[in-house]
Design a protein around this motif. Structure first.
Motif, PDB file in Angstrom:
ATOM      1  N   ASN A   1     -22.434  86.057  86.766  1.00 15.24           N
ATOM      2  CA  ASN A   1     -21.419  84.637  87.272  1.00 15.24           C
ATOM      3  C   ASN A   1     -21.587  83.401  86.655  1.00 15.24           C
ATOM      4  OD1 ASN A   1     -19.639  82.939  88.813  1.00 15.24           O
ATOM      5  ND2 ASN A   1     -20.049  83.704  90.772  1.00 15.24           N
ATOM      6  N   GLY A   2     -20.998  82.751  86.165  1.00 13.84           N
ATOM      7  CA  GLY A   2     -21.288  81.231  85.878  1.00 13.84           C
ATOM      8  C   GLY A   2     -22.725  81.281  84.581  1.00 13.84           C
TER       9      GLY A   2
ATOM     10  N   HIS B   1     -18.495  89.396  91.076  1.00 14.55           N
ATOM     11  CA  HIS B   1     -17.641  88.421  91.667  1.00 14.55           C
ATOM     12  C   HIS B   1     -16.111  88.299  90.927  1.00 14.55           C
ATOM     13  CE1 HIS B   1     -17.665  85.898  87.583  1.00 14.55           C
ATOM     14  NE2 HIS B   1     -18.131  87.331  87.292  1.00 14.55           N
TER      15      HIS B   1
ATOM     16  N   GLN C   1      -8.717  84.999  80.977  1.00 19.28           N
ATOM     17  CA  GLN C   1      -8.710  85.581  81.927  1.00 19.28           C
ATOM     18  C   GLN C   1      -7.702  85.653  82.929  1.00 19.28           C
ATOM     19  OE1 GLN C   1     -12.381  83.506  84.901  1.00 19.28           O
ATOM     20  NE2 GLN C   1     -14.055  83.952  83.689  1.00 19.28           N
TER      21      GLN C   1
ATOM     22  N   LYS D   1     -19.884  83.173  79.223  1.00 17.84           N
ATOM     23  CA  LYS D   1     -19.705  84.207  78.789  1.00 17.84           C
ATOM     24  C   LYS D   1     -17.699  83.429  78.317  1.00 17.84           C
ATOM     25  CE  LYS D   1     -19.906  86.996  82.026  1.00 17.84           C
ATOM     26  NZ  LYS D   1     -20.629  86.518  83.197  1.00 17.84           N
ATOM     27  N   SER D   2     -17.618  82.755  79.388  1.00 14.42           N
ATOM     28  CA  SER D   2     -16.191  82.532  79.370  1.00 14.42           C
ATOM     29  C   SER D   2     -16.008  81.398  78.019  1.00 14.42           C
ATOM     30  CB  SER D   2     -15.208  81.728  80.523  1.00 14.42           C
ATOM     31  OG  SER D   2     -14.900  82.996  81.553  1.00 14.42           O
ATOM     32  N   THR D   3     -17.464  79.931  79.052  1.00 11.26           N
ATOM     33  CA  THR D   3     -17.655  79.153  77.664  1.00 11.26           C
ATOM     34  C   THR D   3     -18.085  79.390  76.348  1.00 11.26           C
ATOM     35  OG1 THR D   3     -18.176  78.553  79.121  1.00 11.26           O
ATOM     36  CG2 THR D   3     -18.805  76.779  77.635  1.00 11.26           C
TER      37      THR D   3
HETATM   38  N1  ATP Z   1     -14.289  73.099  82.995  1.00 16.71           N
HETATM   39  C1  ATP Z   1     -15.365  73.573  83.750  1.00 16.71           C
HETATM   40  N2  ATP Z   1     -15.567  72.298  84.017  1.00 16.71           N
HETATM   41  C2  ATP Z   1     -16.620  71.865  84.656  1.00 16.71           C
HETATM   42  N3  ATP Z   1     -17.564  72.804  84.712  1.00 16.71           N
HETATM   43  C3  ATP Z   1     -17.380  74.471  83.741  1.00 16.71           C
HETATM   44  C4  ATP Z   1     -16.081  74.458  83.535  1.00 16.71           C
HETATM   45  N4  ATP Z   1     -16.165  75.549  83.159  1.00 16.71           N
HETATM   46  C5  ATP Z   1     -17.170  76.280  83.634  1.00 16.71           C
HETATM   47  N5  ATP Z   1     -18.114  75.103  84.303  1.00 16.71           N
HETATM   48  C6  ATP Z   1     -19.345  75.591  84.301  1.00 16.71           C
HETATM   49  O1  ATP Z   1     -19.886  76.255  83.516  1.00 16.71           O
HETATM   50  C7  ATP Z   1     -21.034  77.404  83.869  1.00 16.71           C
HETATM   51  C8  ATP Z   1     -20.546  79.038  83.167  1.00 16.71           C
HETATM   52  O2  ATP Z   1     -18.776  78.420  83.761  1.00 16.71           O
HETATM   53  P1  ATP Z   1     -18.548  79.860  81.949  1.00 16.71           P
HETATM   54  O3  ATP Z   1     -16.706  80.205  82.849  1.00 16.71           O
HETATM   55  O4  ATP Z   1     -18.428  79.794  81.131  1.00 16.71           O
HETATM   56  O5  ATP Z   1     -18.897  81.415  82.877  1.00 16.71           O
HETATM   57  P2  ATP Z   1     -19.065  82.822  82.933  1.00 16.71           P
HETATM   58  O6  ATP Z   1     -20.519  83.246  82.842  1.00 16.71           O
HETATM   59  O7  ATP Z   1     -17.805  83.078  82.478  1.00 16.71           O
HETATM   60  O8  ATP Z   1     -18.718  82.947  84.765  1.00 16.71           O
HETATM   61  P3  ATP Z   1     -17.622  84.002  85.132  1.00 16.71           P
HETATM   62  O9  ATP Z   1     -17.580  85.155  85.777  1.00 16.71           O
HETATM   63  O10 ATP Z   1     -17.520  83.469  86.988  1.00 16.71           O
HETATM   64  O11 ATP Z   1     -16.048  83.980  84.634  1.00 16.71           O
HETATM   65  C9  ATP Z   1     -20.445  77.386  85.029  1.00 16.71           C
HETATM   66  O12 ATP Z   1     -21.758  76.874  85.720  1.00 16.71           O
HETATM   67  C10 ATP Z   1     -19.050  76.626  85.138  1.00 16.71           C
HETATM   68  O13 ATP Z   1     -19.225  75.507  86.817  1.00 16.71           O
END
Ligand code: ATP
Length: 272
Positions: A43-44, A256, A86, A47-49
Motif C-alpha cells: 500500500n502506498g 488493503h 482503480q 504502483k498507481s502513481t
Molecule cells: N493525488 C495525490 N495527492 C497526494 N499524495 C498522493 C496522491 N496520489 C498518491 N499520493 C501518495 O503517493 C504515494 C504512492 O501512492 P500510490 O497510490 O501510487 O501507491 P499504490 O502503491 O498504488 O498504493 P495503493 O495500493 O494504495 O493504491 C502514497 O504515499 C500516496 O499517499
C-alpha cells in the motif's frame, strides 16, 4: 508483431513528485510487446502513481516516459492504449448507461462525426459479454454494485481493443467467476499480441498470463523478474520484508482496500 517494434512502455530514471513530495524515484521499467507484467507492492508504494504516469494522467518530474517509442509529451495515439482505473474513480455519479460507458471505449477508434460501425457495435457487445453485463446494458451505471461498475470499466477498456492495456487493480471487488472471465478476455487479448501492465493485489486466475513481476517499494523498483508464484502473490500481506531484491519473495506487503484518490476523483469533485 515484430520484435523490432519499440517497446510499448519504457521508463528511464522517472521521478514523480506530488505537492513537492517525491513519490516515484528514478524508476527504470520496460514492458516489451506482448508482455504481461504485474506490478505488486505494498500500500502506498507507488504502483498507481506509476500507471498514472504511464497513461499520461500525471506528469513526471524527471526522466523519460516513452510509449511505443515516442516520448509521452509527443504521444498522440491514445486509442492504442486502454486504461482501467482503480475502482470507484470514474463511474460514481455518471448519468450514463452501461452501454454508453462501454461504447465510450471506442471513441478513440472512430472517425470524427461518423456513426458507429458494425465493428464498434461488435466490440461493445463482446466486451459486455465478457464481463457478464450484456443483460444490463441499459441500466444506469450508478444503479450497479461496485463490483459491477468495475466490470463496466474493464469492458470499456476491452471495447477499445487496445495494443497496450493498463489495469489498476481491476479485480478489486469482482467475484471469482468474473475474475476468471476477465482472465480469459485478457488471455485472448494477449494471444492477439497485446501488452498488459497490471497492478494487482489479488492475481487469482490471471496468474497464468503473467510473464514478469515488478515489485514497488517506497517509490522504487524493488524487484523485477520472473513471475511471483500465485501463492506468494496472493498472500503479500503474509510475506516478510526481503532485502535481497533478486529472490522471488515479495518485499514487504500489506494488502488493503485502495484508498488513494485519482485525478478523476478531483475532476468529479469526489475528494476522499
Ligand atoms: N493525488 C495525490 N495527492 C497526494 N499524495 C498522493 C496522491 N496520489 C498518491 N499520493 C501518495 O503517493 C504515494 C504512492 O501512492 P500510490 O497510490 O501510487 O501507491 P499504490 O502503491 O498504488 O498504493 P495503493 O495500493 O494504495 O493504491 C502514497 O504515499 C500516496 O499517499
Amino acid at each position: 508483431m515484430s520484435t523490432a517494434d519499440p517497446a510499448p512502455v519504457v521508463l528511464e530514471q522517472v521521478s514523480v513528485s506530488i505537492g513537492g513530495r517525491p513519490i516515484l524515484r528514478d524508476v527504470d521499467l520496460s514492458v516489451g510487446t506482448g508482455d504481461t507484467v504485474t506490478l505488486l507492492g505494498p500500500n502506498g508504494s507507488g504502483k498507481s502513481t506509476l500507471v498514472r504516469a504511464v497513461t499520461g494522467l500525471l506528469p513526471h518530474t524527471r526522466g523519460t516516459v516513452r510509449l511505443f517509442g515516442t516520448p509521452i509529451q509527443d504521444f498522440t495515439d491514445w486509442q492504442r492504449i486502454g486504461f482501467v482505473p482503480q475502482r470507484s474513480t470514474a463511474t460514481g455519479g455518471v448519468p450514463a448507461t452501461v452501454r454508453e460507458v462501454v461504447a465510450s471505449g471506442r471513441v478513440g477508434r472512430r472517425k470524427l462525426l461518423r456513426p458507429t460501425s458494425r465493428a464498434d457495435r461488435r466490440a461493445v457487445e463482446s466486451a459486455l459479454e465478457v464481463v457478464g453485463l450484456a443483460d444490463r446494458s441499459s441500466y444506469g451505471v450508478s444503479q450497479l454494485s461496485g463490483g459491477q461498475q468495475q466490470r463496466v470499466l474493464i469492458a470499456r477498456a476491452l471495447a477499445g481493443e487496445p495494443e497496450l492495456l493498463v489495469l489498476d487493480e481491476p479485480t478489486a471487488g469482482v467475484d471469482l467467476p468474473h475474475q476468471q472471465a476477465l482472465a480469459d478476455a485478457l488471455g485472448r487479448l494477449k494471444a492477439q499480441g497485446a501488452t498488459i501492465l497490471l497492478v494487482a493485489h489479488e492475481i487469482g486466475p490471471m496468474m497464468r498470463l503473467i510473464d514478469r513481476s515488478v515489485v514497488m517499494r517506497d517509490g522504487l523498483v524493488a524487484y523485477d523478474g520472473p513471475p511471483l508464484t500465485q501463492e506468494v502473490a496472493a498472500h503479500t500481506h503474509h510475506a516478510h520484508d526481503h532485502d535481497d531484491h533478486h529472490d522471488h519473495g515479495v518485499p514487504g506487503g500489506h494488502d488493503h482496500a485502495p484508498h488513494v484518490s485519482s485525478p478523476l476523483d478531483f475532476e468529479r469533485g469526489h475528494h476522499r
